[in-house]
Design an enzyme around this catalytic site. Structure first.
Site, PDB file in Angstrom:
ATOM      1  CD  GLU A 190      13.534  -1.585  -1.850  1.00 47.47           C
ATOM      2  OE1 GLU A 190      12.601  -0.847  -1.475  1.00 47.47           O
ATOM      3  OE2 GLU A 190      14.390  -2.027  -1.092  1.00 47.47           O
TER       4      GLU A 190
ATOM      5  CD  GLU B  95      14.161   3.524   2.254  1.00 49.92           C
ATOM      6  OE1 GLU B  95      14.252   3.021   1.098  1.00 49.92           O
ATOM      7  OE2 GLU B  95      14.431   2.929   3.294  1.00 49.92           O
TER       8      GLU B  95
END
Length: 732
Positions: A196, A187
């Protein structure tokens, strides 16, 4: 690639895995990152903490060895500023991953968890295999790896899961991990999806770490968007259309220099449900990109989407979100869509959380006019870490503005909140009134602007034709000087009346001012590097004023003359739920992380949750339960010093009190006639939130119920040496 930044300490990148960005002290300046108090980078077996003092602007690298525990003064503020706690309190997210992992990991195999955090997904995978397979957890961020190790041992899984404190693109099969993994669980998603480092992380994993045709959780993500009109969103990125109505005569964006001052072209996370009544939907939702995690992703793609308008209006922005399909069969989903979308789907509304929001992309200019049924062409591009948009439209002749001045490649990029502040008529009038009153009767004034206010610099010169202004620009530095050089002519004066010191100095001397003492010392206060931080961290103004004390004239005017720490008791159920202490998370004990992650509620005495910055208007359900009150005052006519104050809180509404919201009102003049507030009524500043150790039922003063309080006491202590403001209350 040895440097690494933790999740949400740097909101614009918020990395937790293997993104290929080298962030060193020099590259931090290159990326224009706005830093909170602490950040870190990890290299080999060392952790480098970059400690930033918001009152001085100074920073220092602190090296901590891998076999050492983080010192208490670093550990708790560092991890409390991340969003791990908010994620772990997101029950919809946790349940979705648990269901998908249970459906995917059905037999013993090798599972790789990238960006493992506290190890929740790793533990889910180990449980799904009955502890018979192999689980490798990769966590690059050393403080979190240390915390994960404690969580694993607490749950009896310390030997079942192999924790590796490295970046995933540093892992080597046969050295770090025994074999290529059959299943990837991860995740590493932010509000934009890609920020990210999802794409480079997956690329390296598919090239080096995974078997052919691996299983993945999640399985796929689809990004969606909707064209909107919103005067509020428009004001967050356009200045020339709003400052034309101002009465101060200052042009921050003069005609011909439209692009000199604007926001960075990127998606901005925002809780759009909070402004639903200020948004006009101009299109139906449309699909933008589909990302398949079960195969190696491409670094760059482009798409064009034809969109039909469903209403008349001006397209100011795109509101975007994503829908995550976690299993291959398409039965487990999670969506970050706003509620007006989720209410129309079968995905269901998720609980409020702050770690994933919607995103807003601003279109420059006045907005593209559309009418019902008209088609527009949206061009979208994604890179490894971001998604970019453009409306392909031919500009009409009336929208073309004359460019009389050359700005070259120079542009001053400010945050949306700063752009909106500079365009706010009420704020500008307050500053105009305060500076005009301050200059009344003064001639040949030497005025020092100690902060990063380009507006006050221009205003001071404009209101006094005999003044000389020195702008220190501690954060903007040469960018501020370059900006002034471009706009001074359009504002009717020359640079010989404005000075920006070439070298950064902690203070000025009489040598720097050519023997003259300073008659006026002013600020908003606003510091470029302090945006998004706690409001009282702009007390750096007080510290800067103190350093300049030796060169101030006897009758020097200080503006603002004081600050007031204000507060209000509030019901904040959504924010409380996202920050509350953890117990079991999907069957795994996480109580050991509560103190380190800055949780509120049920903490062992004398531990307390930290005071953290939030935009209260974006915190879900909120209700004021008391009158707004002043706790203490900061007197800027004197040198900076520690100060203490307390106030009795009278509750005016029944409700469940979850904490206190705090902010600073800047009193600009000695007559108290001009006050600039950073309180919850104003969207362009963040407030500080001090959540209680447990929610308390409160009522109108005089209530006889033993479970309710009519009043309580709140006190505050400000210590310049530690740059901290300590908040205490009788509920604690």
């Amino acid at each position: 690639m040895n440097s690494f930044i933790s999740k949400t300490l740097i909101p614009s990148i918020s990395l937790r895995s293997s993104t290929r960005l080298t962030l060193t002290p020099n590259s931090l300046r290159h990326h224009k990152l706005h830093l909170p108090r602490l950040m870190s980078s990890q290299s080999s077996q060392r952790l480098f903490q970059l400690k930033l003092d918001p009152l001085t602007g100074n920073s220092e690298w602190v090296v901590i060895q891998d076999n050492d525990e983080l010192p208490e003064c670093y550990k708790e503020p560092l991890l409390a500023a991340t969003s791990y706690l908010d994620m772990l309190n997101d029950s919809c997210r946790n349940k979705a991953f648990r269901l998908a992992i249970d459906k995917t990991v059905t037999k013993p195999c090798h599972v790789l968890d990238i960006g493992a955090g506290t190890g929740l997904l790793s533990m889910m995978a180990a449980r799904a295999m009955g502890l018979n397979g192999t689980v490798t957890a990769c966590e690059s961020y050393l403080p979190m790896a240390k915390l994960m190790r404690k969580v694993l041992h607490r749950n009896g899984l310390g030997k079942a899961i192999n924790l590796i404190n490295k970046r995933s693109d540093e892992l080597e099969v046969g050295i770090d991990i025994p074999s290529q993994a059959d299943v990837l669980v991860s995740e590493i998603l932010d509000s934009e999806l890609l920020g990210e480092g999802l794409i480079p992380t997956l690329q390296y994993a598919y090239d080096k770490l995974l078997v052919e045709n691996p299983l993945t959780v999640p399985y796929r993500a689809v990004t969606y968007g909707q064209l909107v009109e919103s005067s509020y969103l428009w004001k967050l990125h356009v200045l020339y259309g709003t400052e034309a109505k101002a009465s101060d005569g200052i042009c921050l964006v003069p005609t011909g220099l439209d692009s000199i001052l604007h926001v960075k072209s990127q998606q901005y996370p925002m809780h759009c449900d909070a402004i639903r009544n200020e948004i006009k939907l101009l299109s139906e939702p449309f699909k933008i990109f589909e990302f398949d995690f079960w195969k190696r992703p491409e670094s760059h793609r482009e798409t064009k989407v034809r969109i039909k308008a469903i209403d008349d209006g001006n397209i100011h922005a795109i509101v975007s979100w994503w829908v995550l399909q976690l299993d291959s069969e398409g039965t487990v989903f999670y969506s970050t869509a706003p509620r007006w979308i989720n209410s129309l789907t079968n995905i269901g509304n998720r609980n409020w959380c702050d770690h994933w929001k919607q995103c807003v992309w601003f279109f420059r200019g006045k907005g593209m006019p559309v009418s019902v049924g008209k088609e527009v062409l949206l061009e979208a591009t994604h890179t490894e870490t971001s998604v970019l948009y453009n409306l392909n439209v031919q500009v009409t002749q009336t929208d073309i503005r004359q460019h009389d001045y050359k700005i070259g490649d120079f542009q001053l990029l400010l945050s949306p909140e700063r752009i909106a502040t500079y365009g706010d008529g009420e704020w500008r009038l307050s500053m105009l009134t305060a500076v005009r009153n301050a200059l009344h009767g003064r001639v040949n004034t030497l005025c020092v602007v100690v902060d990063d206010s380009i507006f006050l610099t221009l205003l001071a010169v404009n209101l006094s034709k005999t003044s000389h202004v020195v702008s220190l620009f501690p954060g903007l530095r040469e960018k501020g000087a370059q900006y002034l050089e471009k706009v001074v002519k359009a504002n009717g004066f020359s640079m010989d009346r404005v000075e920006v010191p070439e070298k950064r100095k902690a203070s000025l001397t009489l040598h720097d001012t050519h023997g003259r003492t300073v008659d006026m010392l002013i600020g908003e206060p606003y510091y470029y590097a302090n945006e998004g931080m706690l409001p009282w961290q702009n007390l750096r103004f007080w510290r800067d004023r103190t350093l300049l004390d030796p060169i101030l004239s006897e009758d020097a005017l200080i503006m603002p003359c004081k600050g007031r720490l204000k507060a209000c008791a509030m019901s904040l159920p959504d924010l409380w739920s996202s920050c509350r202490c953890l117990g079991e998370v999907e069957g795994f004990d996480h109580s050991i992380v509560n103190t380190t992650l800055g949780a509120c509620g049920e903490l062992p005495a004398p531990k307390e949750g930290p005071c953290l910055p939030f935009s209260i208007w974006q915190c879900g359900e909120i209700k004021e339960l008391s009158e707004r009150f002043t706790i203490l005052e900061f007197d800027f006519s004197k040198s900076i010093t520690s100060c203490h104050g307390k106030a009795e809180v009278q509750f005016s509404e029944h409700g469940m009190c979850h904490g206190f919201v705090l902010w600073v009102d800047w009193v600009m003049d000695a007559e108290n006639s001009v006050v600039v507030s950073t309180g919850p009524d104003h969207r362009y500043w963040k407030q500080g939130v001090k959540l209680l150790s447990k929610p308390v039922a409160v009522g109108i003063n005089g209530s006889k119920s033993t479970s309710e309080f009519g009043s309580t006491v709140v006190e505050a202590l400000f210590e310049p040496a530690s740059s901290e403001l300590i908040i205490k209350n009788a509920f604690s």
